[in-house]
Motif scaffolding. Sequence first.
Motif, mmCIF file in Angstrom:
data_model
loop_
_atom_site.group_PDB
_atom_site.id
_atom_site.type_symbol
_atom_site.label_atom_id
_atom_site.label_comp_id
_atom_site.label_asym_id
_atom_site.label_seq_id
_atom_site.Cartn_x
_atom_site.Cartn_y
_atom_site.Cartn_z
ATOM 1 N N ILE A 174 0.833 -1.202 0.000
ATOM 2 C CA ILE A 174 0.000 0.000 0.000
ATOM 3 C C ILE A 174 0.867 1.251 0.000
ATOM 4 N N ILE A 175 2.019 1.182 0.629
ATOM 5 C CA ILE A 175 2.941 2.321 0.600
ATOM 6 C C ILE A 175 3.429 2.545 -0.826
ATOM 7 N N ASN B 219 -7.613 -2.292 0.769
ATOM 8 C CA ASN B 219 -8.916 -2.955 0.838
ATOM 9 C C ASN B 219 -8.760 -4.346 1.449
ATOM 10 N N THR B 220 -8.877 -4.408 2.774
ATOM 11 C CA THR B 220 -8.796 -5.681 3.482
ATOM 12 C C THR B 220 -10.026 -5.839 4.370
ATOM 13 N N GLU B 221 -10.275 -7.063 4.775
ATOM 14 C CA GLU B 221 -11.442 -7.349 5.614
ATOM 15 C C GLU B 221 -11.359 -6.621 6.949
ATOM 16 N N LEU B 222 -10.179 -6.591 7.555
ATOM 17 C CA LEU B 222 -10.027 -5.969 8.865
ATOM 18 C C LEU B 222 -10.118 -4.453 8.810
ATOM 19 N N ALA B 223 -9.989 -3.882 7.620
ATOM 20 C CA ALA B 223 -10.070 -2.426 7.482
ATOM 21 C C ALA B 223 -11.505 -1.935 7.315
ATOM 22 N N ARG B 224 -12.476 -2.839 7.288
ATOM 23 C CA ARG B 224 -13.872 -2.468 7.024
ATOM 24 C C ARG B 224 -14.397 -1.343 7.927
ATOM 25 N N PRO B 225 -14.181 -1.405 9.263
ATOM 26 C CA PRO B 225 -14.698 -0.321 10.105
ATOM 27 C C PRO B 225 -14.125 1.050 9.738
ATOM 28 N N ILE B 226 -12.834 1.079 9.389
ATOM 29 C CA ILE B 226 -12.195 2.343 8.997
ATOM 30 C C ILE B 226 -12.767 2.811 7.665
ATOM 31 N N VAL B 227 -12.924 1.887 6.724
ATOM 32 C CA VAL B 227 -13.472 2.220 5.408
ATOM 33 C C VAL B 227 -14.872 2.808 5.549
ATOM 34 N N GLU B 228 -15.720 2.154 6.339
ATOM 35 C CA GLU B 228 -17.090 2.627 6.514
ATOM 36 C C GLU B 228 -17.125 4.008 7.161
ATOM 37 N N SER B 229 -16.250 4.227 8.131
ATOM 38 C CA SER B 229 -16.196 5.531 8.789
ATOM 39 C C SER B 229 -15.791 6.617 7.807
ATOM 40 N N SER C 97 -16.322 11.211 6.513
ATOM 41 C CA SER C 97 -15.260 12.154 6.139
ATOM 42 C C SER C 97 -15.735 13.217 5.155
ATOM 43 N N GLY C 98 -16.676 12.863 4.284
ATOM 44 C CA GLY C 98 -17.120 13.803 3.265
ATOM 45 C C GLY C 98 -16.105 14.016 2.156
ATOM 46 N N ARG C 99 -15.075 13.194 2.098
ATOM 47 C CA ARG C 99 -14.016 13.327 1.101
ATOM 48 C C ARG C 99 -13.842 12.013 0.352
ATOM 49 N N PRO C 100 -13.215 12.045 -0.838
ATOM 50 C CA PRO C 100 -13.017 10.822 -1.620
ATOM 51 C C PRO C 100 -12.110 9.817 -0.907
ATOM 52 N N LEU C 101 -12.433 8.554 -1.095
ATOM 53 C CA LEU C 101 -11.649 7.449 -0.546
ATOM 54 C C LEU C 101 -11.261 6.529 -1.689
ATOM 55 N N LEU C 102 -9.982 6.214 -1.787
ATOM 56 C CA LEU C 102 -9.483 5.302 -2.817
ATOM 57 C C LEU C 102 -9.054 4.012 -2.134
ATOM 58 N N LEU C 103 -9.733 2.911 -2.463
ATOM 59 C CA LEU C 103 -9.377 1.605 -1.919
ATOM 60 C C LEU C 103 -8.511 0.874 -2.933
ATOM 61 N N LEU C 104 -7.348 0.467 -2.490
ATOM 62 C CA LEU C 104 -6.410 -0.220 -3.381
ATOM 63 C C LEU C 104 -6.208 -1.655 -2.925
ATOM 64 N N PRO C 105 -5.908 -2.561 -3.858
ATOM 65 C CA PRO C 105 -5.708 -3.968 -3.501
ATOM 66 C C PRO C 105 -4.399 -4.166 -2.747
ATOM 67 N N SER C 106 -4.290 -5.329 -2.132
ATOM 68 C CA SER C 106 -3.062 -5.677 -1.410
ATOM 69 C C SER C 106 -2.038 -6.264 -2.371
ATOM 70 N N ALA C 107 -1.836 -5.592 -3.462
ATOM 71 C CA ALA C 107 -0.861 -6.004 -4.478
ATOM 72 C C ALA C 107 -0.482 -4.770 -5.285
ATOM 73 N N ASP C 108 0.630 -4.829 -5.992
ATOM 74 C CA ASP C 108 1.065 -3.691 -6.795
ATOM 75 C C ASP C 108 0.113 -3.451 -7.956
ATOM 76 N N PHE C 109 -0.190 -2.179 -8.221
ATOM 77 C CA PHE C 109 -1.010 -1.873 -9.388
ATOM 78 C C PHE C 109 -0.376 -0.785 -10.254
ATOM 79 N N TYR C 110 0.830 -0.339 -9.902
ATOM 80 C CA TYR C 110 1.654 0.532 -10.733
ATOM 81 C C TYR C 110 1.160 1.974 -10.851
ATOM 82 N N GLY C 111 0.246 2.377 -10.000
ATOM 83 C CA GLY C 111 -0.058 3.795 -9.862
ATOM 84 C C GLY C 111 -0.990 4.422 -10.880
ATOM 85 N N ARG C 112 -1.480 3.671 -11.845
ATOM 86 C CA ARG C 112 -2.339 4.267 -12.868
ATOM 87 C C ARG C 112 -3.777 3.784 -12.716
ATOM 88 N N ILE C 113 -4.713 4.718 -12.882
ATOM 89 C CA ILE C 113 -6.125 4.364 -12.952
ATOM 90 C C ILE C 113 -6.629 4.907 -14.286
#
Length: 199
Positions: A20-21, A117-127, A132-148
């Motif tokens: 994720i980093i 995007n992990t199962e244990l992160a669900r409470p944080i994601v929902e909050s 927050s009122g701001r955009p949230l980007l959920l990324l997989p637990s694997a490299d995706f090379y930074g492009r959407i």
Amino acid sequence: MKPQFHLPLTTRPEASSFAIIENAIQFSLHQGADLVASLAVARRHGHEAAETYSDDDEFQADRFDRDAAAQLVRHLRERAERVGLDVRLVPTEAEAMSATIRLAELARAYDVTILENTELARPIVESLVFDSGRPLLLLPSADFYGRIDNIAIAWDGSATAARSVANAFPMIQSATKVTVIFVGAAARRRVFLIAIPKH
């Protein structure tokens, strides 16, 4: 002014991954954004939290794991320096019971918050989604090379949908293809594809 992206790093209930980093750094580079990482630190008795994280900061024993936090910070700094990305690390103070609330409040100051995007992160994601009122980007637990490059927009004509699209516009603008899906009784199965040329 550059967009400011937010990367919350955690050690409990599970430690943030190095993936994720890496993904947050690459995505920030691709979007031309600065990256701000947050990591909760405990307030020492009688002292304010330090302005920046150091290996000597004390963590709440029941919430944070010192070794995992130090490894995350070291990896973040090394990777950001290697690619020349401006990354700031800020401490946050959060008791275990209010951690998700504090994170939602912190996310309001940034253009996008990036989470794994992990199962244990669900409470944080929902909050973050609801508070927050701001955009949230959920990324997989694997490299995706930074492009959407392919974005889908669920559109129902509401004020909420309009706000979401406006908040996500920087990402939409850099995409190659955008799919707009109309949601509603009168607009079912109506799909539009929008090709956006690269600059």
